[in-house]
Design an enzyme around this catalytic site. Structure first.
Site: not given
Ligand code: URA
Ligand code: CA
Length: 441
Positions: A183, A82, A161, A187, A168
């Site tokens: 977050s 990632h 999320d 994922k 957010r």
């Molecule tokens: N990328 C994400 O997936 N989540 C965040 O909170 C910030 C960047």
């Protein structure tokens, strides 16, 4: 349990229990807690922070808020990669076929998302016919037979999320370390990763603008991985100038193919080798970094990585003629040269400005509904450290609209800082964060 009490507890600087975290995540996902209460809690977390235990509990709660993809019918350790996001980052298209060719199963769920250029899936769609629409059975079958598949995030992954991130985003509570780390990791874990290699970018084109915060984010994510039984390593890399030379979808795909052929840009090649090295280590197919690096270099030299890309594109319906003939890719109508206004050395290229110029040309999405133009983008002829003469071409714009090309030109000229003194580019790899140590180069 009452949401009011949870908000007050965090507001007062106390730790939330696992039960309290599970409660607000589950009830918020179901729509039983209003946005205003969760906004207040996010702001309390922003100021009072979360400790390691709370952060990993929050991550598990978000993982369990939806479907968790079960990849247990794929043999081997599924290592996901990632990137926290940068400009011109073509790494996945290069590293995924390389490690797949070396025996690490690649079962990647990828996104489209917003950004300067498209996501990995958009880029892969440069190959006519390529599709990520397949059943989970076909996805798994492809990984078991050819070692690699890329699917779209159609499953209901970490829905908590999705809701929280959107909230957010509009309540000025994105930039808290625990919230960002949980977050991202939720994922990855929900998509079935056994182990994770993170590329945490640092610099003007990145989410984390300085090295200190990039290392902290890397550490927070590695800690979550350890707590949740996913071997995780973070590579901290430079994103103060765009990666490689190409920024744009087809342009980046061509750059990826060049890199798999061994003739890619030096920085992109080096980062791919580094990330690939850790994927091989976590995947258990190499014993040390030296061996892993050699294996990857071999894969580039012998063309095995390129052959794997071909196999993978074909398996998902894409036309592979482009791999042998890069000129077969569709091209933008206008090729517009950007020339240096001064002589000297390239001191800095503001990555985010180059990204915005690519976005203006149509390479990325400003809103979820925007259509991407795969052909447009920017090719950077000169990178930091290069000597330039006045009037020399520093970049080439690929555009389908001349007004946009002229606007992009202005932005590119602004993004380039040219100085009289020789400059050395930043170190590309700034360090590595593992479970037990932080190494700074
Ligand atoms: N990328 C994400 O997936 N989540 C965040 O909170 C910030 C960047
Ligand atoms: Ca690039």
């Amino acid at each position: 349990m009452r949401m009011y009490d949870i908000i007050m507890k965090k507001r007062n600087g106390l730790q939330l229990s696992k039960d309290e975290i599970n409660y607000f995540i589950n009830e918020y996902t179901k729509g039983n807690i209003p946005d205003y209460q969760v906004s207040a809690l996010m702001m309390a977390i922003y100021f009072q922070k979360m400790n390691k235990r709370e952060t990993s509990d929050l991550t598990s709660a978000m993982v369990n808020s939806g479907e968790v993809i079960n990849l247990s019918s794929i043999d081997g350790i599924k290592v996901d990669k990632h990137s926290t996001g940068g400009v011109g980052d073509t790494v996945t298209m290069i590293v995924a076929p390389i490690v797949a060719a070396l025996g690490v199963p690649v079962a990647k769920m990828s996104g489209r998302g917003l950004g300067h250029t498209g996501g990995t899936i958009d880029k892969l769609e440069s190959f006519d016919g390529f599709s990520v629409d397949m059943s989970i059975e076909n996805f798994i079958n492809n990984v078991n037979t050819i070692g690699i598949a890329v699917g779209g995030q159609t499953a209901n992954l970490a829905p908590a999320d999705k809701k929280l991130y959107a909230l957010r985003d509009v309540t000025a509570t994105v930039d808290n370390l625990s919230l960002i780390a949980s977050s991202i990791m939720s994922k990855k874990i929900a998509s079935g990763a056994d182990a994770i290699v993170l590329d945490v970018k640092s610099g003007s084109g990145a989410f984390m603008k300085d090295d200190e915060s990039a290392f902290e984010l890397g550490k927070a994510m590695v800690d979550i991985g350890s707590a949740l039984g996913r071997n995780t390593i973070a590579v901290i890399s430079d994103m103060d100038q765009p990666l490689g030379n190409a920024v744009g979808n087809i342009l980046e795909v061509k750059e990826a193919i060049d890199t798999l052929k061994g003739s890619g840009p030096e920085d992109l090649t080096k980062l791919c080798i580094t990330l690939g090295t850790y994927m091989l280590l976590l995947g258990g197919v190499a014993n040390d970094t030296e061996a892993a690096r050699n294996m990857i270099e071999q894969t580039i030299e012998t063309g095995a990585g390129l052959r794997k890309l071909r196999e993978f594109i074909k398996a998902q319906g894409g036309d592979t003629k482009y791999i042998d003939d890069l000129d077969a890719f569709e091209q933008a109508k206008y090729i517009y040269k950007v020339k240096a206004k001064d002589k000297g050395y390239v001191n800095h290229i503001k990555a985010d400005d180059i990204g915005r110029a690519a976005l203006i040309l149509g390479a990325g999405r400003e809103t979820k509904e925007s259509q991407i133009d795969l052909t447009v983008g920017i090719y950077l002829n000169k990178k930091v450290g290069a000597e330039v003469e006045k009037g020399e071409i520093i970049a080439i714009i690929h555009a389908n609209d001349m007004d946009k090309a002229r606007e992009a030109e202005r932005m590119i000229l602004d993004a380039y800082k040219i100085s009289n003194d020789k400059v050395k580019p930043n170190k590309l790899i700034k360090g590595i964060v593992t479970k037990n140590k932080i190494i700074r180069y």
